[in-house]
Enzyme design. Structure first.
Site, PDB file in Angstrom:
ATOM      1  N   SER A 160       1.092  -0.922   0.106  1.00 53.83           N
ATOM      2  CA  SER A 160      -0.320   0.031  -0.187  1.00 53.83           C
ATOM      3  C   SER A 160       1.246   0.838  -0.165  1.00 53.83           C
ATOM      4  O   SER A 160       2.177   1.749  -0.999  1.00 53.83           O
ATOM      5  CB  SER A 160      -0.724   0.141   1.243  1.00 53.83           C
ATOM      6  OG  SER A 160      -1.640   1.021   0.879  1.00 53.83           O
ATOM      7  N   ARG A 229     -12.757   5.601   8.506  1.00 57.57           N
ATOM      8  CA  ARG A 229     -12.037   4.345   9.205  1.00 57.57           C
ATOM      9  C   ARG A 229     -13.107   3.891   8.987  1.00 57.57           C
ATOM     10  O   ARG A 229     -12.835   2.873   8.180  1.00 57.57           O
ATOM     11  CB  ARG A 229     -12.046   4.674  10.411  1.00 57.57           C
ATOM     12  CG  ARG A 229     -11.140   2.470  10.453  1.00 57.57           C
ATOM     13  CD  ARG A 229      -9.986   2.198  10.205  1.00 57.57           C
ATOM     14  NE  ARG A 229      -8.703   1.517   9.883  1.00 57.57           N
ATOM     15  CZ  ARG A 229      -7.649   0.738  10.139  1.00 57.57           C
ATOM     16  NH1 ARG A 229      -7.094   1.638   9.194  1.00 57.57           N
ATOM     17  NH2 ARG A 229      -7.408  -0.712  10.434  1.00 57.57           N
ATOM     18  N   ASP A 329      -7.646  -6.939  -5.547  1.00 59.41           N
ATOM     19  CA  ASP A 329      -8.082  -5.228  -5.397  1.00 59.41           C
ATOM     20  C   ASP A 329      -8.452  -4.020  -5.875  1.00 59.41           C
ATOM     21  O   ASP A 329      -8.600  -3.737  -7.047  1.00 59.41           O
ATOM     22  CB  ASP A 329      -6.400  -4.771  -4.888  1.00 59.41           C
ATOM     23  CG  ASP A 329      -5.855  -3.869  -3.913  1.00 59.41           C
ATOM     24  OD1 ASP A 329      -6.728  -3.351  -4.006  1.00 59.41           O
ATOM     25  OD2 ASP A 329      -5.132  -4.013  -3.651  1.00 59.41           O
ATOM     26  N   HIS A 362      -8.026  -5.137  -0.900  1.00 58.71           N
ATOM     27  CA  HIS A 362      -6.400  -4.426  -0.777  1.00 58.71           C
ATOM     28  C   HIS A 362      -5.705  -5.455   0.337  1.00 58.71           C
ATOM     29  O   HIS A 362      -4.676  -5.183   1.014  1.00 58.71           O
ATOM     30  CB  HIS A 362      -6.242  -3.291  -0.477  1.00 58.71           C
ATOM     31  CG  HIS A 362      -5.463  -2.330  -0.283  1.00 58.71           C
ATOM     32  ND1 HIS A 362      -4.472  -2.290  -1.352  1.00 58.71           N
ATOM     33  CD2 HIS A 362      -4.798  -1.795   0.714  1.00 58.71           C
ATOM     34  CE1 HIS A 362      -3.553  -1.170  -0.934  1.00 58.71           C
ATOM     35  NE2 HIS A 362      -2.959  -1.168   0.557  1.00 58.71           N
ATOM     36  N   ASP A 363      -6.350  -5.889   1.437  1.00 64.41           N
ATOM     37  CA  ASP A 363      -5.900  -6.492   2.840  1.00 64.41           C
ATOM     38  C   ASP A 363      -5.818  -7.198   2.633  1.00 64.41           C
ATOM     39  O   ASP A 363      -4.575  -7.849   3.639  1.00 64.41           O
ATOM     40  CB  ASP A 363      -7.220  -6.495   4.098  1.00 64.41           C
ATOM     41  CG  ASP A 363      -7.099  -5.337   5.026  1.00 64.41           C
ATOM     42  OD1 ASP A 363      -6.195  -4.618   4.871  1.00 64.41           O
ATOM     43  OD2 ASP A 363      -8.123  -5.250   5.382  1.00 64.41           O
TER      44      ASP A 363
END
Length: 381
Positions: A160, A229, A329, A362-363
């Site tokens: 990232s 968040r 992603d 993405h995680d």
């Protein structure tokens, strides 16, 4: 000129976790101005060899810290953000390599950032903190590795915004880095990614507790940061992973208070409860102004800035390059990562692309340990 002023460095054993600090006098910034003095908080594992060429720098993501590895709980992926990859016998083998991770400038885990004291006012910088970029973060890291006696980095790796830093290392310091792993990152973020980040920033600044950035410690815009968040967590995942985990199930755990303390309308879905929890946890541990500055640095990054073209920037690279994309992603699409790898190859660089097939979005670079290790092993350390 950037010169060392002072540093604080203590002996660190391999049986405890200890954050060290290094301070130098000033850093001239890419967008103008300077930051002075500058402190970096960092951690190291393993030992630097006599020739100073067995160091590995790992770079953290947006809300991360220097705690990439936990010596006291080395098998727990929640104890250190890259724990499964770092340690004796692991990919980043601390029996052979000197692994370094520093909290980036702009952060709130010991490095100079908006919550640090401004020496001119003796108060926290707040929004008087200067605009910082990925290039500034890397220049500060360069000062640290020189201080540590590193003559050449065996590898720089990150995912990232950490991947953006890794890419910048390859371009800015081509003769200092042997190998670079750019994971879930590209040459520049998309307009869509910038849009999501701006909505997150506006949610922070719309919170009355933000006080134009001049809030007191522990009295910041918790509501706005929680909502920021929540939005970010959606972009870090994929539709498939959210369906697998939550679907349309009702809340499975004890309900978490919403950021706005609003009542539920006709019950609560499990995915909503999850987002409330994630927002609350970040608001408890992270500085809202740091979120503004670091997310903006992610938006501003363009590896070609300051060069005649993207090709001119990429032609500087001398390192062996590994680009790792994640199939699902949403934030840094795998097609963009592959495109960048192809661009490096096109200008004569040594680059390869590996795609991690994962539903975790993405995680995945913080979850798919076996697949990520397999991808990294394309580089034989």
């Amino acid at each position: 000129m950037v010169a060392q002023l002072e540093y604080v460095n203590r002996v660190k054993t391999q049986t405890e976790n200890e954050v060290l600090t290094f301070t130098f006098d000033q850093l001239l910034l890419q967008r103008g101005g300077r930051l002075a003095p500058v402190t970096l908080a960092y951690e190291t594992w393993g030992e630097l060899n006599a020739t100073g060429d067995n160091a590995i720098l790992v770079a953290h993501a947006l809300t991360g810290s220097s705690h990439a590895h936990d010596v006291e709980d080395p098998e727990n992926p929640k104890a250190g953000w890259w724990n499964p990859l770092i340690g004796p016998g692991k990919y980043f083998d601390t029996a052979r390599y000197f692994v370094i991770c520093a909290n980036i400038i702009g952060g709130c885990y010991g490095s100079t950032g908006p919550s640090s004291k401004n020496p001119l006012t003796d108060r926290p910088y707040g929004m008087r903190f200067p605009v910082i970029t990925i290039r500034d973060m890397v220049r500060a890291q360069y000062m640290l590795i020189k201080h540590l006696g590193v003559r050449r980095l065996a590898m720089v790796a990150g995912g990232s915004i950490g991947g953006q830093q890794a890419l910048e290392w390859a371009v800015a310091y081509p003769d200092l880095v042997e190998k670079v792993a750019v994971i879930a990152a590209s040459a520049a973020v998309t307009a869509q990614a910038i849009a999501f980040n701006e909505v997150a920033r506006q949610s922070i600044m719309a919170d009355a507790a933000w006080q134009c950035g001049d809030y007191l410690p522990n009295q910041g815009p918790a509501t706005g940061l929680s909502i920021a968040r929540m939005l970010a967590m959606i972009t870090y995942q994929s539709e498939e992973s959210m369906e697998q985990r939550f679907a349309r199930k009702q809340a499975q755990r004890e309900p978490v208070t919403t950021p706005t303390f609003s009542p539920d309308l006709g019950g609560r879905f499990d995915v909503e409860n999850y987002l409330y929890y994630q927002g609350d946890q970040l608001a408890r541990r992270f500085d809202a102004n740091s979120y503004l500055y670091i997310s903006r640095a992610m938006d501003l990054y363009d590896v070609s800035e300051g060069y005649p073209s993207l090709e001119d920037a990429l032609e500087r690279i001398q390192s062996q390059m590994l680009f790792v994309g994640i199939s699902s992603d949403f934030l840094f699409p795998a097609t963009h990562v592959r495109w960048l790898a192809d661009k490096v190859q096109a200008v004569g660089g040594d680059a390869r692309y590996v795609e991690v097939n994962s539903p975790h979005g993405h995680d995945a670079f913080l979850k798919e340990w076996d697949k990520l290790t397999a991808a990294l092993r394309q580089f034989s350390l």
